[in-house]
Design a protein around this motif. Structure first.
Motif, PDB file in Angstrom:
ATOM      1  N   VAL A  27       0.840  -1.196   0.000  1.00 43.95           N
ATOM      2  CA  VAL A  27       0.000   0.000   0.000  1.00 43.95           C
ATOM      3  C   VAL A  27       0.873   1.244   0.000  1.00 43.95           C
ATOM      4  O   VAL A  27       1.823   1.348   0.784  1.00 43.95           O
ATOM      5  N   TYR A  28       0.515   2.201  -0.868  1.00 45.23           N
ATOM      6  CA  TYR A  28       1.221   3.479  -0.947  1.00 45.23           C
ATOM      7  C   TYR A  28       0.270   4.635  -0.650  1.00 45.23           C
ATOM      8  O   TYR A  28      -0.750   4.793  -1.309  1.00 45.23           O
ATOM      9  N   ASP A  29       0.648   5.436   0.336  1.00 41.81           N
ATOM     10  CA  ASP A  29       0.054   6.757   0.549  1.00 41.81           C
ATOM     11  C   ASP A  29       1.219   7.661   0.927  1.00 41.81           C
ATOM     12  O   ASP A  29       1.438   7.996   2.097  1.00 41.81           O
ATOM     13  N   VAL A  30       1.979   8.033  -0.084  1.00 41.06           N
ATOM     14  CA  VAL A  30       3.276   8.671   0.109  1.00 41.06           C
ATOM     15  C   VAL A  30       3.158  10.001   0.837  1.00 41.06           C
ATOM     16  O   VAL A  30       3.991  10.339   1.685  1.00 41.06           O
ATOM     17  N   LEU A  31       2.119  10.769   0.535  1.00 44.46           N
ATOM     18  CA  LEU A  31       1.902  12.079   1.169  1.00 44.46           C
ATOM     19  C   LEU A  31       0.578  12.075   1.938  1.00 44.46           C
ATOM     20  O   LEU A  31      -0.406  12.617   1.484  1.00 44.46           O
ATOM     21  N   ARG A  32       0.473  11.391   3.158  1.00 44.00           N
ATOM     22  CA  ARG A  32       1.649  11.135   3.942  1.00 44.00           C
ATOM     23  C   ARG A  32       1.565   9.874   4.808  1.00 44.00           C
ATOM     24  O   ARG A  32       2.527   9.537   5.503  1.00 44.00           O
ATOM     25  N   ALA A  33       0.452   9.170   4.802  1.00 49.18           N
ATOM     26  CA  ALA A  33       0.199   8.159   5.829  1.00 49.18           C
ATOM     27  C   ALA A  33       1.238   7.041   5.862  1.00 49.18           C
ATOM     28  O   ALA A  33       1.725   6.679   6.939  1.00 49.18           O
ATOM     29  N   THR A  34       1.567   6.447   4.714  1.00 50.62           N
ATOM     30  CA  THR A  34       2.526   5.335   4.777  1.00 50.62           C
ATOM     31  C   THR A  34       3.933   5.824   5.108  1.00 50.62           C
ATOM     32  O   THR A  34       4.714   5.098   5.732  1.00 50.62           O
ATOM     33  N   THR A 148      -0.420  -7.369  -5.377  1.00 52.12           N
ATOM     34  CA  THR A 148      -1.256  -6.232  -5.758  1.00 52.12           C
ATOM     35  C   THR A 148      -0.680  -4.970  -5.137  1.00 52.12           C
ATOM     36  O   THR A 148      -0.402  -4.932  -3.936  1.00 52.12           O
ATOM     37  N   VAL A 149      -0.495  -3.958  -5.955  1.00 53.80           N
ATOM     38  CA  VAL A 149      -0.089  -2.640  -5.487  1.00 53.80           C
ATOM     39  C   VAL A 149      -1.356  -1.800  -5.324  1.00 53.80           C
ATOM     40  O   VAL A 149      -2.134  -1.656  -6.273  1.00 53.80           O
ATOM     41  N   VAL A 150      -1.567  -1.265  -4.126  1.00 48.95           N
ATOM     42  CA  VAL A 150      -2.741  -0.436  -3.849  1.00 48.95           C
ATOM     43  C   VAL A 150      -2.288   0.988  -3.583  1.00 48.95           C
ATOM     44  O   VAL A 150      -1.526   1.245  -2.642  1.00 48.95           O
ATOM     45  N   CYS A 151      -2.746   1.917  -4.407  1.00 52.77           N
ATOM     46  CA  CYS A 151      -2.507   3.337  -4.182  1.00 52.77           C
ATOM     47  C   CYS A 151      -3.686   3.911  -3.407  1.00 52.77           C
ATOM     48  O   CYS A 151      -4.842   3.649  -3.751  1.00 52.77           O
ATOM     49  N   ALA A 152      -3.402   4.692  -2.377  1.00 51.71           N
ATOM     50  CA  ALA A 152      -4.487   5.241  -1.567  1.00 51.71           C
ATOM     51  C   ALA A 152      -5.321   6.243  -2.352  1.00 51.71           C
ATOM     52  O   ALA A 152      -6.545   6.274  -2.241  1.00 51.71           O
ATOM     53  N   GLY A 153      -4.650   7.082  -3.166  1.00 52.61           N
ATOM     54  CA  GLY A 153      -5.371   8.129  -3.872  1.00 52.61           C
ATOM     55  C   GLY A 153      -5.812   9.228  -2.915  1.00 52.61           C
ATOM     56  O   GLY A 153      -5.444   9.246  -1.736  1.00 52.61           O
ATOM     57  N   VAL A 154      -6.622  10.144  -3.433  1.00 55.34           N
ATOM     58  CA  VAL A 154      -7.117  11.266  -2.632  1.00 55.34           C
ATOM     59  C   VAL A 154      -8.633  11.358  -2.803  1.00 55.34           C
ATOM     60  O   VAL A 154      -9.122  11.724  -3.873  1.00 55.34           O
TER      61      VAL A 154
END
Length: 250
Positions: A27-34, A148-154
């Motif tokens: 899971v990716y939420d780069v800005l900023r949770a992960t 599976t790569v999951v992007c958080a999105g906005v």
């Protein structure tokens, strides 16, 4: 033999569609949770408990405070700290002196939802991905048969920073193991990373990064786009995010 890599563009796709995930999810939420989760655990936090709602966080905090006392509330809504919480969603707040040995209950607009929806979809191994720990993520994914790569999105919308950071990770992974079959989303992220040049600069140009800049939070962007700052691998297991000791260098 390595198998397949699928890609989910937003947490909302998991919440409101029949999108499936493979047993291993990153899971990716780069800005900023992960990035914040990775920083907190690298700085000695005991565990992170992700929850969906503020009321849920407050209720859980009340119970844990009675039993352990070593618990903090962290998170944001619309990017801003939540009134009454100890910490917001800036990784710069999660310093060692504040978080070492603590349980942190975290609720964010997008990132914690991506984690919890991945679990509800049946993911068995959920890895927290960021630029801060990219090498450890790649190491952990090598030879996994289905990812599976999951992007958080906005708020249900596409987020460039998550898409591109995931693409940078895939670029390293495919260089080491080229036999994976990628779906269209994963291929798009891979080719975007391959052709865009300097990764942090691309992420810094994203809408989310510019929003943080306008909120005088540019230092968060600079921090979150620092590659391989922490040799740690946070994993979401049994309702908590903890470090996987097999992929952590101290």
């Amino acid at each position: 033999m390595p198998g397949t890599i699928s890609f989910v563009m937003t947490a909302q796709c998991l919440a409101y569609t029949d999108t499936a995930v493979h047993p291993t999810v990153v899971v990716y939420d780069v800005l900023r949770a992960t990035s914040t989760i990775t920083t907190a655990l690298a700085h000695g936090a005991k565990e992170i408990i992700p929850v969906l709602e503020v009321d849920e966080a407050l209720s859980l905090y009340a119970g844990l405070k009675k039993t352990t006392g070593q618990v903090l509330l962290g998170g944001e809504r619309r990017g801003d700290p939540i009134p009454g919480f100890h910490l917001g969603n800036s990784p710069l707040e999660y310093t060692e002196d504040k978080v070492r040995g603590k349980t942190i209950i975290l609720t964010t607009t997008n990132g914690t939802r991506a984690l919890l929806h991945s679990r509800r979809k049946g993911a068995q191994k959920i890895i927290i991905g960021s630029l801060l720990n990219q090498q450890q993520v790649v190491r952990a994914l090598l030879n996994e048969p289905a990812i599976t790569v999951v992007c958080a999105g906005v708020n249900g919308a596409f987020a460039l920073e998550d898409f591109f950071a995931a693409g940078l990770m895939l670029l390293e992974l495919i260089a080491l193991q080229p036999d994976y079959a990628l779906d269209d989303g994963a291929l798009a992220a891979l080719h975007a990373a391959r052709g865009a040049g300097e990764g942090p600069a691309v992420i810094a140009a994203s809408t989310a990064a510019q929003r943080l800049k306008n909120q005088n939070r540019w230092k968060d962007v600079e921090f979150c786009t620092t590659p391989n700052l922490f040799p740690v691998l946070p994993v979401f297991h049994n309702h908590r995010v903890v470090l996987d000791s097999a992929f952590c260098s101290r």
